[in-house]
Design an enzyme around this catalytic site. Structure first.
Site, PDB file in Angstrom:
ATOM      1  N   LYS A 182       6.320  -7.142   7.902  1.00 25.86           N
ATOM      2  CA  LYS A 182       5.247  -7.911   8.527  1.00 25.86           C
ATOM      3  C   LYS A 182       5.941  -9.020   9.296  1.00 25.86           C
ATOM      4  O   LYS A 182       6.319 -10.051   8.707  1.00 25.86           O
ATOM      5  CB  LYS A 182       4.321  -8.484   7.463  1.00 25.86           C
ATOM      6  CG  LYS A 182       3.556  -7.391   6.706  1.00 25.86           C
ATOM      7  CD  LYS A 182       2.684  -7.973   5.620  1.00 25.86           C
ATOM      8  CE  LYS A 182       1.715  -6.911   5.118  1.00 25.86           C
ATOM      9  NZ  LYS A 182       1.632  -6.893   3.650  1.00 25.86           N
ATOM     10  N   LYS A 186      -5.684   1.914  -0.535  1.00 24.58           N
ATOM     11  CA  LYS A 186      -5.327   0.937  -1.566  1.00 24.58           C
ATOM     12  C   LYS A 186      -5.661   1.517  -2.943  1.00 24.58           C
ATOM     13  O   LYS A 186      -6.790   1.953  -3.169  1.00 24.58           O
ATOM     14  CB  LYS A 186      -6.122  -0.352  -1.367  1.00 24.58           C
ATOM     15  CG  LYS A 186      -5.821  -1.064  -0.066  1.00 24.58           C
ATOM     16  CD  LYS A 186      -4.706  -2.060  -0.236  1.00 24.58           C
ATOM     17  CE  LYS A 186      -4.478  -2.842   1.045  1.00 24.58           C
ATOM     18  NZ  LYS A 186      -3.284  -3.687   0.968  1.00 24.58           N
ATOM     19  N   ASP A 203      -1.066   2.283  -1.384  1.00 23.69           N
ATOM     20  CA  ASP A 203      -0.578   0.912  -1.551  1.00 23.69           C
ATOM     21  C   ASP A 203      -1.130   0.340  -2.844  1.00 23.69           C
ATOM     22  O   ASP A 203      -2.330   0.100  -2.958  1.00 23.69           O
ATOM     23  CB  ASP A 203      -0.999   0.048  -0.360  1.00 23.69           C
ATOM     24  CG  ASP A 203      -0.346  -1.322  -0.392  1.00 23.69           C
ATOM     25  OD1 ASP A 203       0.348  -1.633  -1.380  1.00 23.69           O
ATOM     26  OD2 ASP A 203      -0.526  -2.082   0.578  1.00 23.69           O
TER      27      ASP A 203
HETATM   28 MG    MG Z   1       1.100  -3.503   1.249  1.00 28.27          MG
END
Ligand code: MG
Length: 340
Positions: free
Chosen positions: A250, A143, A172
């Site tokens: 997702k 991240k 990300d």
């Molecule tokens: Mg993501």
């Protein structure tokens, strides 16, 4: 045929707060649904909207499921508002499980899914990566957009220096960058082992779609859409726009994931399946879709467990591969009962 419908709402603390560009996230909230036919077949589903992702909230899901009452017709979920995608998905999954218990994973299945390991944000990633390499992981997700960009760019170089041949990083940004910052990062990513950069720009930014398409065209590192895919309609829209790079799917967040996946497959899109930090109940259905995916098997973003303070809600402990048998071993009934 109608089903008896029940639901249970949950609030499950994470083992440690999840740190993202949007701040700290301490507990997962959602609800599980259970449907039962008069002939005894039972199915389960999970609705776990991500706060701030699509606007759908657990409160709205709870209100809607209460309004349905204790009876659900087989296709009634399709009549719920489009905004309640997670709830629709949960009801669809439950009905499907109850209807088709012997063959829960249609399609052409594989037996293993490669898994991307999730690194902690910030400098801590440098300490975590060597043991993960040792364990056999080759794809790592980090991240970014969390701390100072100059620090993060320095750590990026250090992380890349540790990676052996063939290993790759996924970055990300969770939409944390503006155009200039994204361009600076993408310049640095070129010629580095970066598999893709996920959501460099927030979907809410003015002109975000054009900016993302422009960045994807201008830099060699592939980009991935995640927050930009908040529902089935977004998948359609980006396919229509000719998005050339990665779609992070997702399944938990799509009302009709099967239809969206069929569209993505027909377009030969690059798909990366990812966790929505749901419990093992929702993850089981998402992982089965990943197993059935007909395109190239990219490492799935399910390197998340152990995740919950109460381990009963975790899926299989993170390893470089998830075996189909581990997915089959997840017992929705036990998870439902654990909420009692
Ligand atoms: Mg993501």
């Amino acid at each position: 045929m109608a089903f008896l419908l029940q639901f249970r709402r949950y609030a499950l603390p994470f083992r440690s707060p999840v740190r993202t560009a949007h701040g700290q996230w301490a507990k997962r909230e959602g609800l599980m649904v259970r449907v039962e036919r008069s002939t005894g077949e039972v199915g389960y589903g999970e609705a776990a909207p991500i706060p701030g992702f699509s606007g759908e909230s657990v409160e709205e899901d709870e209100t809607a499921v209460r309004e349905l009452g204790d009876r659900l017709e087989e296709n009634q979920w399709t009549e719920l508002p489009a905004e309640l995608a997670c709830l629709k998905q949960a009801l669809a999954a439950a009905v499907e499980n109850a209807t088709d218990q012997k063959n829960p994973a249609p399609g052409l299945p594989g037996d293993y899914l490669p898994v991307a390991a999730l690194l902690p944000a910030g400098q801590e990633a440098l300490l975590k990566i060597p043991p993960l390499l040792e364990a056999g992981f080759r794809i790592f997700k980090w991240k970014v957009g969390v701390g100072d960009p100059a620090d993060e760019l320095g750590w990026l170089d250090e992380l890349c220096a540790i990676l052996p041949e063939g290993a790759k990083l996924r970055l990300d940004a969770n939409g944390a960058w503006d155009r200039r910052r994204a361009e600076r990062w993408l310049q640095r990513c070129a010629e580095r082992p970066i598999e893709f950069v996920e959501q460099p720009i927030a979907p809410s930014m003015r002109g975000a779609d054009d900016l993302l398409l422009g960045l994807a065209a201008d830099y060699p590192t592939p980009l991935a859409l995640d927050e930009s895919l908040a529902g089935d309609g977004d998948v359609e829209r980006w396919l229509g726009a000719g998005w050339p790079d990665v779609f992070v799917v997702k399944p938990a967040l799509l009302a009709d994931a099967r239809t969206s996946l069929a569209r993505l497959a027909a377009a030969r899109a690059t798909v990366v399946f990812s966790s929505a930090l749901e419990t093992a109940l929702g993850a089981q259905s998402a992982l089965r879709m990943a197993l059935a995916w007909s395109g190239p098997a990219r490492a799935v973003g399910f390197g998340v467990w152990p995740l919950f303070a109460d381990r009963r809600f975790d899926g299989p402990a993170t390893a470089p591969f998830i075996d189909r048998k581990e997915i089959d071993r997840i017992n929705p009934e036990a998870l439902w009962n654990a909420l009692n």
